[in-house]
Design a protein around this motif. Structure first.
Motif, short mmCIF file in Angstrom:
data_model
loop_
_atom_site.label_atom_id
_atom_site.label_comp_id
_atom_site.label_asym_id
_atom_site.label_seq_id
_atom_site.Cartn_x
_atom_site.Cartn_y
_atom_site.Cartn_z
N PRO A 102 27.55 -18.45 51.51
CA PRO A 102 26.88 -19.29 50.51
C PRO A 102 27.57 -19.17 49.15
CG PRO A 102 25.26 -18.04 51.79
CD PRO A 102 26.61 -17.48 52.13
N THR A 103 28.07 -20.28 48.66
CA THR A 103 28.91 -20.28 47.47
C THR A 103 28.52 -21.45 46.57
OG1 THR A 103 30.72 -19.40 48.83
CG2 THR A 103 31.32 -20.30 46.69
N VAL A 104 28.66 -21.29 45.26
CA VAL A 104 28.42 -22.41 44.35
C VAL A 104 29.36 -23.55 44.73
CG1 VAL A 104 28.54 -23.20 41.96
CG2 VAL A 104 27.71 -20.89 42.46
N PRO A 105 28.86 -24.76 44.99
CA PRO A 105 29.73 -25.87 45.36
C PRO A 105 30.79 -26.09 44.28
CG PRO A 105 27.42 -26.45 45.67
CD PRO A 105 27.44 -25.15 44.93
N THR A 106 32.04 -26.15 44.71
CA THR A 106 33.14 -26.22 43.75
C THR A 106 34.15 -27.29 44.16
OG1 THR A 106 32.91 -23.84 43.32
CG2 THR A 106 34.91 -24.90 42.53
N ARG A 107 34.52 -28.11 43.19
CA ARG A 107 35.56 -29.12 43.41
C ARG A 107 36.78 -28.72 42.59
NH1 ARG A 107 33.98 -35.30 42.22
NH2 ARG A 107 32.49 -34.70 43.84
N PHE A 108 37.92 -28.58 43.26
CA PHE A 108 39.16 -28.22 42.58
C PHE A 108 40.00 -29.47 42.37
CE2 PHE A 108 37.80 -24.36 44.75
CZ PHE A 108 37.90 -23.42 43.73
N ILE A 109 40.50 -29.65 41.15
CA ILE A 109 41.29 -30.81 40.80
C ILE A 109 42.61 -30.31 40.22
CG2 ILE A 109 41.37 -33.01 39.58
CD1 ILE A 109 38.33 -32.80 39.22
N ALA A 110 43.68 -30.44 41.00
CA ALA A 110 44.99 -29.96 40.58
C ALA A 110 45.68 -31.00 39.70
CB ALA A 110 45.86 -29.65 41.81
N PRO A 111 46.64 -30.57 38.88
CA PRO A 111 47.40 -31.54 38.08
C PRO A 111 48.00 -32.63 38.96
CG PRO A 111 47.89 -29.31 37.37
CD PRO A 111 47.05 -29.19 38.60
N GLU A 116 47.31 -26.30 34.62
CA GLU A 116 46.24 -25.55 35.28
C GLU A 116 45.42 -26.44 36.21
OE1 GLU A 116 44.51 -22.18 32.69
OE2 GLU A 116 44.75 -23.87 31.32
N THR A 117 44.94 -25.87 37.29
CA THR A 117 43.99 -26.53 38.17
C THR A 117 42.60 -26.39 37.57
OG1 THR A 117 45.29 -26.21 40.18
CG2 THR A 117 42.91 -26.49 40.46
N ALA A 118 41.87 -27.49 37.53
CA ALA A 118 40.50 -27.46 37.02
C ALA A 118 39.53 -27.26 38.17
CB ALA A 118 40.17 -28.75 36.28
N MET A 119 38.45 -26.58 37.90
CA MET A 119 37.37 -26.46 38.88
C MET A 119 36.09 -27.00 38.25
SD MET A 119 37.18 -22.28 38.96
CE MET A 119 35.66 -22.18 39.93
N VAL A 120 35.36 -27.75 39.06
CA VAL A 120 34.14 -28.40 38.58
C VAL A 120 32.99 -27.94 39.47
CG1 VAL A 120 32.99 -30.59 38.12
CG2 VAL A 120 35.49 -30.39 37.81
N GLN A 121 31.94 -27.43 38.84
CA GLN A 121 30.78 -26.92 39.56
C GLN A 121 29.50 -27.49 38.97
OE1 GLN A 121 31.56 -22.73 38.74
NE2 GLN A 121 32.19 -22.40 40.86
N PRO A 122 28.47 -27.61 39.77
CA PRO A 122 27.18 -27.95 39.17
C PRO A 122 26.68 -26.79 38.32
CG PRO A 122 26.89 -27.34 41.47
CD PRO A 122 28.37 -27.40 41.23
N TYR A 123 26.04 -27.10 37.21
CA TYR A 123 25.45 -26.04 36.41
C TYR A 123 24.22 -25.52 37.15
CZ TYR A 123 23.43 -23.40 32.58
OH TYR A 123 22.91 -22.38 31.82
N MET A 124 24.20 -24.22 37.41
CA MET A 124 23.12 -23.62 38.17
C MET A 124 21.92 -23.42 37.25
SD MET A 124 24.69 -23.50 41.02
CE MET A 124 23.68 -22.48 42.09
N GLU A 125 20.92 -24.27 37.41
CA GLU A 125 19.77 -24.26 36.50
C GLU A 125 19.05 -22.91 36.50
OE1 GLU A 125 19.03 -26.50 34.41
OE2 GLU A 125 20.30 -28.16 35.07
N ARG A 126 19.05 -22.23 37.63
CA ARG A 126 18.32 -20.98 37.70
C ARG A 126 19.13 -19.78 37.20
NH1 ARG A 126 14.19 -20.19 42.61
NH2 ARG A 126 13.95 -18.32 41.33
#
Length: 286
Positions: free
Chosen positions: A104-113, A161-171
């Motif tokens: 179980p991991t925070v959903p993450t989207r990686f966006i490379a240059p 740099e590669t960017a990573m995008v995650q939902p902000y974990m409200e809790r």
């Protein structure tokens, strides 16, 4: 007498309050311990029985140089964590491997240059580089701030740099959990407050561990941490000397991995009863 070097750097010497405590505790245990900058050109790493990466907190700014150092040191003495683990853990794209393994991991989207910048349309998000520490160059964005979030990604790309995008974990307001393992055994856990408390702003002066307090992990948290550590390909020679598994709570209250810290994490040893002693014994068993 065994010789052990605790690797640090200029920032580590200034900010790592536990460093002199650990050196003193190791010496009291009969170990010839010394704190030394990882980039010290005159230090004889091969003369050490073990090298422990402790507070090399500038490594993200000189990653290639740091990884080359880890390779060199790992070839002449016992390095902790091993160079292979350091290389794997230095880029947070490892989160994709954890997720693929069913952790179980925070959903993450990686966006490379060079890749198209596509951001989630719903909810608050967090944008940060995949190689970072202490929330460096990270920011939280609302739906209304998507243009700023996209600009953040493009700025990271301009720096290679590669960017990573995650939902902000409200809790995250319930506290981020940091579970510490020493010598492959659970040692202690801490809970800390949220870092990205505002939106639309990169602030590299943020306190990385606000409101730290002791925490007793439940069965689910311990299980997720163990599952994450089980994915790490550790070279022959036993378990990792140390590991810190950072967890957040999903919307349903279940724990998910935010980060797996295997290189130079703050282990909160002086804030946990017996933490320093357990660290020293783990080093002595190397």
């Amino acid at each position: 007498m065994k010789r052990v070097a605790l690797a640090t750097d200029e920032v580590g010497r200034e900010m790592d309050a536990e460093l002199p405590v650990l050196v003193a505790a190791l010496r009291a245990r009969g170990i010839d311990a010394v704190a030394v900058g990882w980039d010290d050109p005159g230090f004889d790493w091969a003369a050490q029985d073990a090298v422990v990466i402790r507070s090399t907190w500038e490594y993200t700014d000189r990653l290639a140089q740091f990884l080359a150092w880890a390779d060199r040191v790992g070839a002449v003495t016992s390095l902790h964590s091993p160079a292979e683990v350091v290389r794997w853990n230095s880029d947070k794209t490892y989160l994709a491997e954890l997720a693929a393994a069913g952790v179980p991991t925070v959903p993450t989207r990686f966006i490379a240059p060079g890749e198209a910048v596509r951001l989630p349309e719903d909810g608050e998000i967090v944008v940060k580089p995949s190689v970072s520490a202490g929330a460096r160059n990270s920011a939280r964005y609302t739906v209304a701030q998507r243009d700023a979030a996209e600009a953040h990604v493009r700025l990271l790309h301009e720096g290679g740099e590669t960017a990573m995008v995650q939902p902000y974990m409200e809790r995250i307001v319930d506290g981020e959990r940091a579970l510490v393992f020493l010598g492959g055994r659970f040692s202690h856990a801490m809970r800390k407050g949220p870092v990205l408390t505002d939106t639309g702003r990169v602030d590299n002066a943020r306190v990385p561990h606000p409101g730290v307090a002791g925490h007793t992990p439940d069965t689910a948290e311990l299980a997720v941490a163990a599952a994450a550590l089980a994915t790490v390909a550790v070279p022959a020679g036993g378990p990792l000397l140390y590991a810190r598994v950072d967890l957040a709570l999903a919307g349903d209250g279940s724990p998910v991995v935010m980060e797996l810290e295997l290189i130079e994490p703050n282990l909160f040893l002086t804030e946990a009863e017996g933490g320093v002693e357990r660290f020293v014994e783990a080093v002595a068993r190397l």
